[in-house]
Write a protein that holds these residues in place. Sequence first.
Motif, PDB file in Angstrom:
ATOM      1  N   SER A   1       0.587  32.336  -2.658  1.00  0.00           N
ATOM      2  CA  SER A   1      -0.042  31.378  -3.559  1.00  0.00           C
ATOM      3  C   SER A   1      -1.475  31.771  -3.866  1.00  0.00           C
ATOM      4  O   SER A   1      -1.942  31.668  -5.009  1.00  0.00           O
ATOM      5  CB  SER A   1      -0.030  29.970  -2.938  1.00  0.00           C
TER       6      SER A   1
ATOM      7  N   ASP B   1       0.199  27.657 -10.304  1.00  0.00           N
ATOM      8  CA  ASP B   1       1.179  26.589 -10.546  1.00  0.00           C
ATOM      9  C   ASP B   1       0.606  25.208 -10.238  1.00  0.00           C
ATOM     10  O   ASP B   1       0.844  24.241 -10.980  1.00  0.00           O
ATOM     11  CB  ASP B   1       2.462  26.824  -9.745  1.00  0.00           C
TER      12      ASP B   1
ATOM     13  N   GLU C   1      -1.843  24.272 -12.976  1.00  0.00           N
ATOM     14  CA  GLU C   1      -1.122  23.856 -14.179  1.00  0.00           C
ATOM     15  C   GLU C   1      -0.566  22.444 -14.024  1.00  0.00           C
ATOM     16  O   GLU C   1      -0.521  21.674 -14.993  1.00  0.00           O
ATOM     17  CB  GLU C   1       0.002  24.845 -14.478  1.00  0.00           C
TER      18      GLU C   1
END
Length: 239
Positions: free
Chosen positions: A45, A52, A55
């Motif tokens: 990550s 992600d 977002e």
Amino acid sequence: MRTVHDARASTASVAAALHDVASLGGFFVLQVGGPDDGWHSLARSYAAGFTDLAEAVARRHRTPEPRIDVSIAQLGHAARLWSPALACVVLHGIVPDLEGLQRADDGPALRVPRPAGWYADRLDDTSARALYRQVTGHLSALGEGLRVKVAPRLLDGNSASALAGAAHALLALRPAVRGPLTDLTTELLDTGRLAGTGVLTGPDLTFRRRSCCLYYRAPNGSKCGDCGLAGGVRRPALR
């Protein structure tokens, strides 16, 4: 002379501490063990820039600037690191080993596949410095992988805000630990990159930071209660 190995806590002790802390709910939940499906290493990550989760913030808050998304995502992650780790030290005298942490594929939840840690009173170093290294090691890796430029001291302020928020919440849930919790939180806020990020402003461990997480720039945002710009009451809906 004692070594870090000598201070190692048993797997059972660490697991019991983490399970107890998770019963506090909210950001104190750090899952322990279980099937590996649905989880991935935090290193992945971080290398991906936490894209992600940033977002997801953008969709939820309709933010106009990518740096707001990154800041709020990092603040939420900091809260999920500080909360269980701080509570483990204060309530159980155990500094959890966070090196192998994983993140859920579909969200921000965290998991330790194999619990490990150290008895705080057996370490040659202070529990504050040991805890600081465990948490800020993750936050440093996150910052290094970001694809969006965000002021480093803003991210440090987010870390301090998350720490103080965890301490404030823990005090409300377990008021009997006020003394050691206050001492540990105060020492942490004077350590490394947390030094100079803000000050504790009351006996209930309220905090005033010297920076801003930028939430006020979201369409429906406002200044948070610890914001360095002004006094507000709302916080971003961290996920």
